[in-house]
Scaffold this motif. Structure first.
Motif, PDB file in Angstrom:
ATOM      1  N   ILE A 182       0.839  -1.196   0.000  1.00 33.51           N
ATOM      2  CA  ILE A 182       0.000   0.000   0.000  1.00 33.51           C
ATOM      3  C   ILE A 182       0.876   1.250   0.000  1.00 33.51           C
ATOM      4  N   GLY A 183       0.589   2.169  -0.907  1.00 33.26           N
ATOM      5  CA  GLY A 183       1.325   3.424  -0.975  1.00 33.26           C
ATOM      6  C   GLY A 183       0.558   4.563  -0.317  1.00 33.26           C
ATOM      7  N   LEU A 184       1.297   5.584   0.086  1.00 36.12           N
ATOM      8  CA  LEU A 184       0.717   6.799   0.675  1.00 36.12           C
ATOM      9  C   LEU A 184       1.350   7.985  -0.031  1.00 36.12           C
ATOM     10  N   VAL A 185       0.526   8.857  -0.657  1.00 42.49           N
ATOM     11  CA  VAL A 185       1.117   9.881  -1.522  1.00 42.49           C
ATOM     12  C   VAL A 185       0.565  11.273  -1.239  1.00 42.49           C
ATOM     13  N   ALA A 186       1.389  12.278  -1.628  1.00 44.74           N
ATOM     14  CA  ALA A 186       1.040  13.704  -1.640  1.00 44.74           C
ATOM     15  C   ALA A 186       0.894  14.315  -0.251  1.00 44.74           C
ATOM     16  N   MET A 187       1.472  13.713   0.757  1.00 47.30           N
ATOM     17  CA  MET A 187       1.362  14.198   2.129  1.00 47.30           C
ATOM     18  C   MET A 187       2.556  15.091   2.489  1.00 47.30           C
ATOM     19  N   ASP A 188       2.272  16.199   3.157  1.00 44.35           N
ATOM     20  CA  ASP A 188       3.330  17.070   3.668  1.00 44.35           C
ATOM     21  C   ASP A 188       3.783  16.528   5.017  1.00 44.35           C
ATOM     22  N   VAL A 189       4.930  15.872   5.036  1.00 46.80           N
ATOM     23  CA  VAL A 189       5.396  15.227   6.260  1.00 46.80           C
ATOM     24  C   VAL A 189       6.258  16.154   7.110  1.00 46.80           C
ATOM     25  N   ALA A 199       2.225   8.037  10.606  1.00 51.20           N
ATOM     26  CA  ALA A 199       2.354   7.156  11.770  1.00 51.20           C
ATOM     27  C   ALA A 199       1.201   6.162  11.823  1.00 51.20           C
ATOM     28  N   GLY A 200      -0.034   6.635  11.569  1.00 52.77           N
ATOM     29  CA  GLY A 200      -1.189   5.740  11.556  1.00 52.77           C
ATOM     30  C   GLY A 200      -1.084   4.696  10.455  1.00 52.77           C
ATOM     31  N   TYR A 201      -0.652   5.124   9.289  1.00 53.45           N
ATOM     32  CA  TYR A 201      -0.448   4.211   8.152  1.00 53.45           C
ATOM     33  C   TYR A 201       0.580   3.131   8.493  1.00 53.45           C
ATOM     34  N   LYS A 202       1.712   3.550   9.031  1.00 54.75           N
ATOM     35  CA  LYS A 202       2.779   2.587   9.328  1.00 54.75           C
ATOM     36  C   LYS A 202       2.370   1.625  10.436  1.00 54.75           C
ATOM     37  N   ASP A 203       1.677   2.118  11.457  1.00 56.72           N
ATOM     38  CA  ASP A 203       1.237   1.235  12.545  1.00 56.72           C
ATOM     39  C   ASP A 203       0.249   0.192  12.048  1.00 56.72           C
ATOM     40  N   ALA A 204      -0.671   0.597  11.171  1.00 59.26           N
ATOM     41  CA  ALA A 204      -1.626  -0.360  10.624  1.00 59.26           C
ATOM     42  C   ALA A 204      -0.909  -1.441   9.814  1.00 59.26           C
ATOM     43  N   MET A 205       0.079  -1.050   9.051  1.00 59.52           N
ATOM     44  CA  MET A 205       0.847  -2.016   8.258  1.00 59.52           C
ATOM     45  C   MET A 205       1.617  -2.969   9.166  1.00 59.52           C
ATOM     46  N   GLN A 207       1.061  -3.754  12.311  1.00 54.58           N
ATOM     47  CA  GLN A 207       0.177  -4.621  13.096  1.00 54.58           C
ATOM     48  C   GLN A 207      -0.294  -5.827  12.291  1.00 54.58           C
ATOM     49  N   SER A 208      -0.313  -5.689  10.976  1.00 57.18           N
ATOM     50  CA  SER A 208      -0.673  -6.810  10.104  1.00 57.18           C
ATOM     51  C   SER A 208       0.558  -7.510   9.551  1.00 57.18           C
ATOM     52  N   ALA A 209       1.718  -7.177  10.148  1.00 50.61           N
ATOM     53  CA  ALA A 209       2.999  -7.783   9.752  1.00 50.61           C
ATOM     54  C   ALA A 209       3.301  -7.559   8.273  1.00 50.61           C
ATOM     55  N   LEU A 210       2.972  -6.366   7.801  1.00 46.72           N
ATOM     56  CA  LEU A 210       3.218  -6.021   6.402  1.00 46.72           C
ATOM     57  C   LEU A 210       4.415  -5.086   6.304  1.00 46.72           C
ATOM     58  N   PRO A 211       5.170  -5.196   5.214  1.00 42.52           N
ATOM     59  CA  PRO A 211       6.338  -4.318   5.055  1.00 42.52           C
ATOM     60  C   PRO A 211       5.925  -2.890   4.722  1.00 42.52           C
ATOM     61  N   VAL A 212       6.781  -1.949   5.074  1.00 43.29           N
ATOM     62  CA  VAL A 212       6.604  -0.549   4.675  1.00 43.29           C
ATOM     63  C   VAL A 212       7.911  -0.099   4.034  1.00 43.29           C
ATOM     64  N   PRO A 238       3.110  -0.676 -11.227  1.00 45.41           N
ATOM     65  CA  PRO A 238       3.452  -0.327  -9.842  1.00 45.41           C
ATOM     66  C   PRO A 238       3.580  -1.550  -8.941  1.00 45.41           C
ATOM     67  N   GLU A 239       4.534  -1.457  -8.022  1.00 42.55           N
ATOM     68  CA  GLU A 239       4.694  -2.541  -7.046  1.00 42.55           C
ATOM     69  C   GLU A 239       3.504  -2.580  -6.096  1.00 42.55           C
ATOM     70  N   VAL A 240       2.981  -1.403  -5.744  1.00 47.18           N
ATOM     71  CA  VAL A 240       1.839  -1.340  -4.828  1.00 47.18           C
ATOM     72  C   VAL A 240       0.557  -1.716  -5.559  1.00 47.18           C
ATOM     73  N   THR A 241      -0.382  -2.256  -4.814  1.00 46.12           N
ATOM     74  CA  THR A 241      -1.696  -2.596  -5.386  1.00 46.12           C
ATOM     75  C   THR A 241      -2.782  -1.637  -4.910  1.00 46.12           C
ATOM     76  N   ALA A 242      -2.410  -0.725  -4.018  1.00 45.09           N
ATOM     77  CA  ALA A 242      -3.367   0.256  -3.508  1.00 45.09           C
ATOM     78  C   ALA A 242      -2.619   1.515  -3.099  1.00 45.09           C
ATOM     79  N   ILE A 243      -3.312   2.650  -3.214  1.00 46.10           N
ATOM     80  CA  ILE A 243      -2.707   3.940  -2.866  1.00 46.10           C
ATOM     81  C   ILE A 243      -3.693   4.763  -2.045  1.00 46.10           C
TER      82      ILE A 243
END
Length: 327
Positions: A182-189, A199-205, A207-212, A238-243
């Motif tokens: 899963i990708g996350l785009v256009a965010m001002d970090v 942080a919410g995105y990474k924690d969800a990933m 918790q499901s033992a998914l790579p980031v 794209p490597e990601v299947t969702a954005i």
């Protein structure tokens, strides 16, 4: 000669911002020892804060000042609508000033314009002020609220969404749909809002033992071009299947570029948008969104600004996942 706040700061060996906060009884920014020293110096110099004059003018004023970011998104429309509707109920006028995109000078100019007019209150929409401009706002003694902007401080009253939950729930929705990349785009970090969503995105990933992967997070300023450019960077395969797009405009940028690549949405690429404005419904396929309560931010911001009998505190407005065709 009357002592100034600068005189007190120099004598006490602290900043003018600290003096302002101590004398305004804004807790959490200084130690009790510092507070005692500042008050002692202020007394010895005969410093008197002219609060009564400010209160007299602001109580008579029938104008609310609104400072808005000029970021190229449309989410603020509903906030402004809520502000305007609530202002009309109280017979108040609203003036709006734009403060650019992270532009300290434009922030200062907008603040000084409103302070010089001694408006009844100030609403700051989707802007994180610099420390210097925040001090300027606080020292004005004019009531204020931040809308659609969260600060990592209980001392700064804001009406906003829980940005951690926005990132977390958007990601959880895609995970439940079976996506693992899963990708996350256009965010001002660079600002707190973007940091919380990431942080919410990474924690969800996790918790499901998914790579980031670092390359799955592509930063920006929430614009259409940021979304389009992010999709171009992911490429035709794209490597990601969702954005997850940081705004409706950014997500439409992702969608349109995916169409250019002949990528089918949602069969080959799912998209979740953040904001949930009308734009998500007028594109095809319609976008699944994490919808924010922007109108409520505007009305609640005005209500709490005008009701000075209630304790000042920050509040989260609700968010919800609205499932449409893009997932």
């Amino acid at each position: 000669m009357t002592a100034t706040i600068k005189d007190v700061a120099e004598e006490a060996g602290v900043s003018t911002a600290t003096v302002s906060r101590v004398l305004a009884n804004k807790e959490g920014f200084y130690s009790e020892r510092t507070a005692q020293r500042v008050r002692k110096v202020a007394t010895s110099l005969g410093y008197e804060k002219n609060i009564s004059a400010v209160e007299l003018v602001t109580q008579k004023s029938q104008v609310i000042g609104v400072i808005i970011s000029s970021i190229k998104t449309n989410f603020s429309n509903k906030i402004i609508e809520g502000i305007q509707d609530e202002a009309l109920k109280h017979g108040l006028s609203v003036i709006m000033l734009y403060a650019g995109q992270n532009d300290p000078q434009l922030q200062e100019r907008a603040l000084k314009t409103l302070i010089e007019r001694s408006v009844k209150g100030i609403l700051v929409v989707a802007i994180q002020l610099t420390d210097q401009n925040l001090t300027l706002l606080q020292s004005s003694q004019i009531p204020y609220r931040f809308l659609s902007t969260s600060y990592n401080s209980d001392q700064l009253p804001s009406i906003a969404s829980d940005d951690y939950q926005i990132g977390y729930q958007a990601t959880q929705h895609l995970i439940q749909k079976g996506h693992r990349k899963i990708g996350l785009v256009a965010m001002d970090v660079s600002e707190y809002i973007g940091q919380q969503r990431v942080a919410g995105y990474k924690d969800a990933m996790r918790q499901s033992a998914l790579p980031v992967k670092d390359e799955w997070v592509k930063t920006g300023m929430y614009t259409y071009d940021d979304g389009s450019n992010a999709m171009k960077a992911f490429g035709q395969r794209p490597e990601v299947t969702a954005i997850i797009g940081a705004s409706d405009l950014a997500s439409i940028g992702v969608l349109n570029q995916a169409v250019q690549f002949n990528i089918k949405v949602p069969e080959q690429l799912a998209i979740v948008s953040i904001d949930g404005t009308y734009l998500a419904e007028i594109v095809r396929p319609q976008l699944t969104t994490v919808t924010q309560a922007f109108y409520e931010m505007g009305t609640l911001g005005m209500q709490t600004l005008l009701d000075q009998t209630q304790p000042v505190r920050s509040r989260f407005t609700p968010i919800k996942i609205e499932i449409r065709q893009s997932t």
